[in-house]
Design an enzyme around this catalytic site. Structure first.
Site, short mmCIF file in Angstrom:
data_model
loop_
_atom_site.label_atom_id
_atom_site.label_comp_id
_atom_site.label_asym_id
_atom_site.label_seq_id
_atom_site.Cartn_x
_atom_site.Cartn_y
_atom_site.Cartn_z
N SER A 115 -4.15 -0.01 14.26
CA SER A 115 -4.81 1.28 14.39
C SER A 115 -5.25 1.48 15.83
O SER A 115 -5.47 0.51 16.57
CB SER A 115 -6.05 1.34 13.48
OG SER A 115 -6.85 2.47 13.77
N TYR A 156 -13.82 -2.39 10.91
CA TYR A 156 -12.42 -1.94 10.87
C TYR A 156 -11.73 -2.24 12.20
O TYR A 156 -10.60 -2.73 12.23
CB TYR A 156 -12.39 -0.45 10.56
CG TYR A 156 -11.01 0.11 10.32
CD1 TYR A 156 -10.32 -0.17 9.15
CD2 TYR A 156 -10.41 0.96 11.25
CE1 TYR A 156 -9.06 0.36 8.91
CE2 TYR A 156 -9.16 1.50 11.02
CZ TYR A 156 -8.48 1.20 9.85
OH TYR A 156 -7.23 1.75 9.63
N SER A 157 -12.41 -1.95 13.32
CA SER A 157 -11.83 -2.23 14.63
C SER A 157 -11.55 -3.72 14.79
O SER A 157 -10.51 -4.12 15.32
CB SER A 157 -12.77 -1.75 15.74
OG SER A 157 -12.89 -0.34 15.73
N GLY A 209 0.82 -1.21 0.00
CA GLY A 209 0.00 0.00 0.00
C GLY A 209 0.85 1.26 0.00
O GLY A 209 0.55 2.22 0.71
N ASN A 213 1.19 -2.60 5.34
CA ASN A 213 0.47 -1.35 5.56
C ASN A 213 -0.89 -1.31 4.87
O ASN A 213 -1.81 -0.67 5.35
CB ASN A 213 1.34 -0.19 5.06
CG ASN A 213 0.55 1.09 4.86
OD1 ASN A 213 0.17 1.77 5.81
ND2 ASN A 213 0.27 1.41 3.60
N SER A 225 -10.93 -5.90 12.45
CA SER A 225 -9.83 -6.31 11.60
C SER A 225 -8.48 -5.87 12.17
O SER A 225 -7.50 -6.62 12.12
CB SER A 225 -10.01 -5.73 10.18
OG SER A 225 -9.82 -4.33 10.14
N LYS A 226 -8.44 -4.66 12.72
CA LYS A 226 -7.17 -4.15 13.24
C LYS A 226 -6.81 -4.81 14.58
O LYS A 226 -5.62 -4.98 14.89
CB LYS A 226 -7.23 -2.63 13.38
CG LYS A 226 -7.30 -1.91 12.03
CD LYS A 226 -6.07 -2.21 11.17
CE LYS A 226 -6.03 -1.41 9.90
NZ LYS A 226 -4.81 -1.64 9.10
#
Length: 245
Positions: A144, A157-158, A13, A91, A160-161
């Protein structure tokens, strides 16, 4: 004399944002950098050319990190032609934000498959070649603040991170005796395309330092984690968030 020129690094990325800043920083530090892109080949070429213009060594590679077969083929091809990577900076990732009751199954799947499966799809094919180098190595994954404390509108998203943090901690244990370190960097709100539409006043009010971060502030930490000075740092999650948590 630095041995960085014999330690090739892949940055995923890296055509823009934080990944671009990391690739430029590592290139300037003397690492041969492979600049990965998903769709933005033009951006990746520009990053690689900037590294080369400054006297560094850079190449590009393109593949979808969510495509397991495609990623494996691309990475095995690179290792076969140019040799094993000494370091990998995972990333690349995506966000699809929405309140959980309105979160579509597609947005859940896209984020989980890209961010979590992407970690496996990129790192797993590179580990055995890295071990066979017999000179240690580095794995750095971008998590993150959302994966540490959770954010409203970011359940997918939370999740996954947070999964990336768990994966890195477990992988660090497996690779420690090989002198390969595995660490997470957990950015807060960083000035990138991904955060440009956030309500600035509300965001800054929540950050004790009263400003958003800059991509180079993430890149500096990543460079340190790849350095010899960080050879005894592994299994850690390091936050860069202005005191947000």
């Amino acid at each position: 004399m630095s041995n960085r020129d014999t330690r090739p690094v892949l940055v995923t990325g890296a055509s823009k944002g934080i990944g671009k800043a990391i690739a430029l920083r590592l290139g300037a530090a003397g690492y041969p950098v492979t600049v990965h892109y998903g769709r933005d080949r033009v951006g990746a070429e520009a990053v690689a050319e900037e590294i080369r213009s400054a006297g560094g060594t850079a190449s590009i590679v393109g593949f979808d990190i969510a495509d397991r077969a495609g990623a494996k083929a691309a990475l095995e091809g690179l290792c076969g032609s140019a040799g094993a990577f000494w370091g990998v900076v995972q990333n690349a990732g995506i966000a699809r934000d929405n309140a959980f009751p309105a979160l579509s199954s597609e947005d859940w799947d896209d984020v989980i498959h890209t961010n979590v499966d992407g970690f496996y799809n990129v790192v797993q094919p590179l580990v055995m070649p890295m071990i066979r180098r017999r000179d240690g190595g580095r794995v750095v994954a971008l998590s993150s603040v959302s994966g540490i404390v959770g954010n409203r509108g970011q359940v997918n998203y939370s999740a996954s991170k947070a999964a990336i943090i768990g994966a890195c901690k477990a992988l660090a244990v497996e690779l420690a005796k090989r002198n390969i370190t595995v660490n997470c960097v957990a950015p807060g709100v960083i000035e990138t395309q991904m955060t440009k539409d956030l309500p600035e006043d509300q965001v800054i009010a929540a950050i004790p330092m009263r400003r958003v971060g800059k991509p180079h502030e993430i890149a500096g930490l990543v460079e340190f984690l790849l350095s010899d000075d960080a050879s005894y740092i592994t299994r850690q999650v390091i936050s860069v968030n202005g005191g947000l948590c």
